[in-house]
Scaffold this motif. Structure first.
Motif, PDB file in Angstrom:
ATOM      1  N   UNK A   5       0.697  -1.464   0.238  1.00  0.00           N
ATOM      2  CA  UNK A   5       0.311  -0.006  -0.284  1.00  0.00           C
ATOM      3  C   UNK A   5       0.643   1.246   0.404  1.00  0.00           C
ATOM      4  N   UNK A   6       2.206   1.131   0.574  1.00  0.00           N
ATOM      5  CA  UNK A   6       3.010   2.054   0.575  1.00  0.00           C
ATOM      6  C   UNK A   6       3.333   2.395  -0.217  1.00  0.00           C
ATOM      7  N   UNK A   7       3.755   1.814  -0.771  1.00  0.00           N
ATOM      8  CA  UNK A   7       5.213   1.491  -2.119  1.00  0.00           C
ATOM      9  C   UNK A   7       3.529   2.092  -3.110  1.00  0.00           C
ATOM     10  N   UNK A   8       2.132   2.660  -4.238  1.00  0.00           N
ATOM     11  CA  UNK A   8       1.873   2.859  -4.419  1.00  0.00           C
ATOM     12  C   UNK A   8       0.792   3.579  -3.993  1.00  0.00           C
ATOM     13  N   UNK A   9       1.972   4.426  -2.748  1.00  0.00           N
ATOM     14  CA  UNK A   9       0.803   5.798  -2.605  1.00  0.00           C
ATOM     15  C   UNK A   9       2.555   6.643  -2.154  1.00  0.00           C
ATOM     16  N   UNK A  10       4.105   5.600  -2.373  1.00  0.00           N
ATOM     17  CA  UNK A  10       5.044   7.011  -2.531  1.00  0.00           C
ATOM     18  C   UNK A  10       4.906   8.002  -2.548  1.00  0.00           C
ATOM     19  N   UNK A  11       4.606   8.461  -3.820  1.00  0.00           N
ATOM     20  CA  UNK A  11       5.091   9.694  -5.186  1.00  0.00           C
ATOM     21  C   UNK A  11       3.707  10.457  -3.603  1.00  0.00           C
TER      22      UNK A  11
ATOM     23  N   UNK B 141      23.132  -9.488   3.447  1.00  0.00           N
ATOM     24  CA  UNK B 141      23.064 -10.662   2.598  1.00  0.00           C
ATOM     25  C   UNK B 141      22.521 -11.020   3.536  1.00  0.00           C
ATOM     26  N   UNK B 142      22.736 -11.128   4.908  1.00  0.00           N
ATOM     27  CA  UNK B 142      21.623 -12.487   5.430  1.00  0.00           C
ATOM     28  C   UNK B 142      20.435 -11.970   5.589  1.00  0.00           C
ATOM     29  N   UNK B 143      19.944 -10.777   5.545  1.00  0.00           N
ATOM     30  CA  UNK B 143      18.321 -10.443   5.160  1.00  0.00           C
ATOM     31  C   UNK B 143      17.686 -10.988   3.452  1.00  0.00           C
ATOM     32  N   UNK B 144      19.066 -10.874   2.438  1.00  0.00           N
ATOM     33  CA  UNK B 144      18.088 -10.746   1.027  1.00  0.00           C
ATOM     34  C   UNK B 144      17.993 -12.493   1.243  1.00  0.00           C
ATOM     35  N   UNK B 145      19.041 -12.903   1.434  1.00  0.00           N
ATOM     36  CA  UNK B 145      19.402 -14.441   1.407  1.00  0.00           C
ATOM     37  C   UNK B 145      18.041 -15.774   2.340  1.00  0.00           C
ATOM     38  N   UNK B 146      17.505 -15.433   3.250  1.00  0.00           N
ATOM     39  CA  UNK B 146      16.595 -15.570   3.728  1.00  0.00           C
ATOM     40  C   UNK B 146      14.775 -15.028   3.866  1.00  0.00           C
ATOM     41  N   UNK B 147      14.833 -13.549   3.275  1.00  0.00           N
ATOM     42  CA  UNK B 147      14.292 -12.777   2.715  1.00  0.00           C
ATOM     43  C   UNK B 147      13.228 -12.629   1.687  1.00  0.00           C
ATOM     44  N   UNK B 148      14.528 -12.495   0.342  1.00  0.00           N
ATOM     45  CA  UNK B 148      14.336 -11.681  -0.263  1.00  0.00           C
ATOM     46  C   UNK B 148      13.315 -12.032  -1.089  1.00  0.00           C
ATOM     47  N   UNK B 149      13.626 -13.231  -2.059  1.00  0.00           N
ATOM     48  CA  UNK B 149      12.920 -13.668  -2.794  1.00  0.00           C
ATOM     49  C   UNK B 149      11.171 -14.114  -2.330  1.00  0.00           C
ATOM     50  N   UNK B 150      10.858 -14.223  -1.348  1.00  0.00           N
ATOM     51  CA  UNK B 150       9.377 -14.515  -0.945  1.00  0.00           C
ATOM     52  C   UNK B 150       9.220 -12.932  -0.949  1.00  0.00           C
ATOM     53  N   UNK B 151      10.116 -12.375   0.160  1.00  0.00           N
ATOM     54  CA  UNK B 151       9.458 -10.735   0.355  1.00  0.00           C
ATOM     55  C   UNK B 151       8.790 -10.609  -1.495  1.00  0.00           C
ATOM     56  N   UNK B 152      10.079 -10.446  -1.931  1.00  0.00           N
ATOM     57  CA  UNK B 152       9.179 -10.265  -3.846  1.00  0.00           C
ATOM     58  C   UNK B 152       8.346 -11.120  -4.074  1.00  0.00           C
ATOM     59  N   UNK B 153       7.658 -12.431  -4.098  1.00  0.00           N
ATOM     60  CA  UNK B 153       6.685 -12.621  -4.565  1.00  0.00           C
ATOM     61  C   UNK B 153       5.675 -11.989  -3.948  1.00  0.00           C
ATOM     62  N   UNK B 154       5.019 -12.063  -2.594  1.00  0.00           N
ATOM     63  CA  UNK B 154       4.282 -11.383  -2.167  1.00  0.00           C
ATOM     64  C   UNK B 154       4.233 -10.522  -2.445  1.00  0.00           C
ATOM     65  N   UNK B 155       4.844  -9.370  -2.563  1.00  0.00           N
ATOM     66  CA  UNK B 155       5.102  -7.865  -2.804  1.00  0.00           C
ATOM     67  C   UNK B 155       4.101  -7.710  -4.655  1.00  0.00           C
ATOM     68  N   UNK B 156       4.292  -8.901  -4.900  1.00  0.00           N
ATOM     69  CA  UNK B 156       3.308  -9.156  -6.899  1.00  0.00           C
ATOM     70  C   UNK B 156       2.652 -10.093  -7.243  1.00  0.00           C
ATOM     71  N   UNK B 157       2.214 -10.462  -5.616  1.00  0.00           N
ATOM     72  CA  UNK B 157       1.225 -11.843  -5.819  1.00  0.00           C
ATOM     73  C   UNK B 157      -0.602 -10.898  -5.241  1.00  0.00           C
ATOM     74  N   UNK B 158      -1.352 -11.534  -6.426  1.00  0.00           N
ATOM     75  CA  UNK B 158      -2.204 -10.837  -5.870  1.00  0.00           C
ATOM     76  C   UNK B 158      -3.334 -11.222  -4.794  1.00  0.00           C
ATOM     77  N   UNK B 159      -2.899 -12.576  -4.086  1.00  0.00           N
ATOM     78  CA  UNK B 159      -3.399 -12.107  -2.864  1.00  0.00           C
ATOM     79  C   UNK B 159      -2.833 -11.459  -1.800  1.00  0.00           C
TER      80      UNK B 159
END
Length: 230
Positions: free
Chosen positions: A126-132, A177-195
């Motif tokens: 939601x916030x990304x959509x309203x960042x501007x 590096x730690x954060x993106x190795x454990x969270x990066x991919x699923x977070x990206x998927x979640x941000x672009x998932x309609x659910x």
């Protein structure tokens, strides 16, 4: 964007249980309403109706739609604050390389769970959509949530590095590096998932732990012929 805001309630008003109940009901209703309708689609009349209070009550407590929008981000700030406090204390307790590895695995799971199992992803989307529309609010969110978590991880990594439990030259880079190795991919998927949210499955946690294994191969302590560092 509205610029005028009504003053915050007085301390006495803030302690009034009736106002506290109304405030909690309004925040809960506004949070779900904004997440469902976005900022432009949100309507204070509908929020008041969903909270079962008058529109005047909403304005008396919060001052309007913009302040309500800001208020719902408090949930994400609270998640980041709890994680940041816990991660430094738990990792700091590790006495040897094996304990450090175990704590890093626990940290990975504790990072994945609140981000992907609650409403944090929806709030972030939601916030990304309203960042501007709200650039200062987006910046504040970044500094108080993702950036705060990275700072806490960097502090913990630096402590582990000073004790020889990790090989750390640049704590902030290591924490990223730690954060993106454990969270990066699923977070990206979640941000672009309609659910509404990325399902928190055993597979997600398994991959997070695999990310820790990769991290330890890159940043684990130097091992010699006599055995693991301790």
């Amino acid at each position: 964007m509205a610029t005028g805001r009504q003053p915050a309630p007085t301390d006495d008003a803030a302690l009034d249980p009736r106002i506290a109940r109304s405030r909690a009901a309004i925040v809960a209703a506004a949070s779900e309403h904004f997440l469902t309708n976005g900022y432009l689609g949100a309507n204070v009349d509908d929020i008041a109706a969903e909270a079962r209070v008058s529109k005047r009550t909403v304005y008396n407590i919060f001052g309007g739609k913009e302040q309500l929008f800001r208020e719902i981000l408090a949930e994400a700030f609270a998640v980041a604050e709890r994680f940041s406090t816990e991660v430094v204390s738990t990792l700091a307790d590790a006495d040897n390389a094996d304990e450090a590895a175990a704590e890093l695995r626990a940290t990975a799971v504790n990072l994945v769970r609140p981000v992907l199992s609650g409403r944090v992803v929806r709030l972030r989307r939601l916030l990304i959509g309203e960042a501007e529309r709200f650039p200062e609010l987006a910046r504040d969110y970044y500094e108080r949530a993702p950036d705060r978590v990275m700072d806490a991880l960097a502090e913990a990594m630096a402590q582990l590095g000073r004790r020889g439990l990790l090989s750390v030259d640049e704590p902030r880079l290591v924490s990223e590096h730690f954060a993106f190795l454990v969270l990066g991919a699923p977070l990206d998927r979640a941000l672009f998932t309609a659910s509404d949210q990325e399902p928190l499955t055993d597979e997600v946690e398994r991959r997070a732990l695999q990310g820790v294994d990769v991290f330890l191969r890159a940043y684990g302590p130097v091992r010699n012929s006599t055995g693991p560092a301790s």
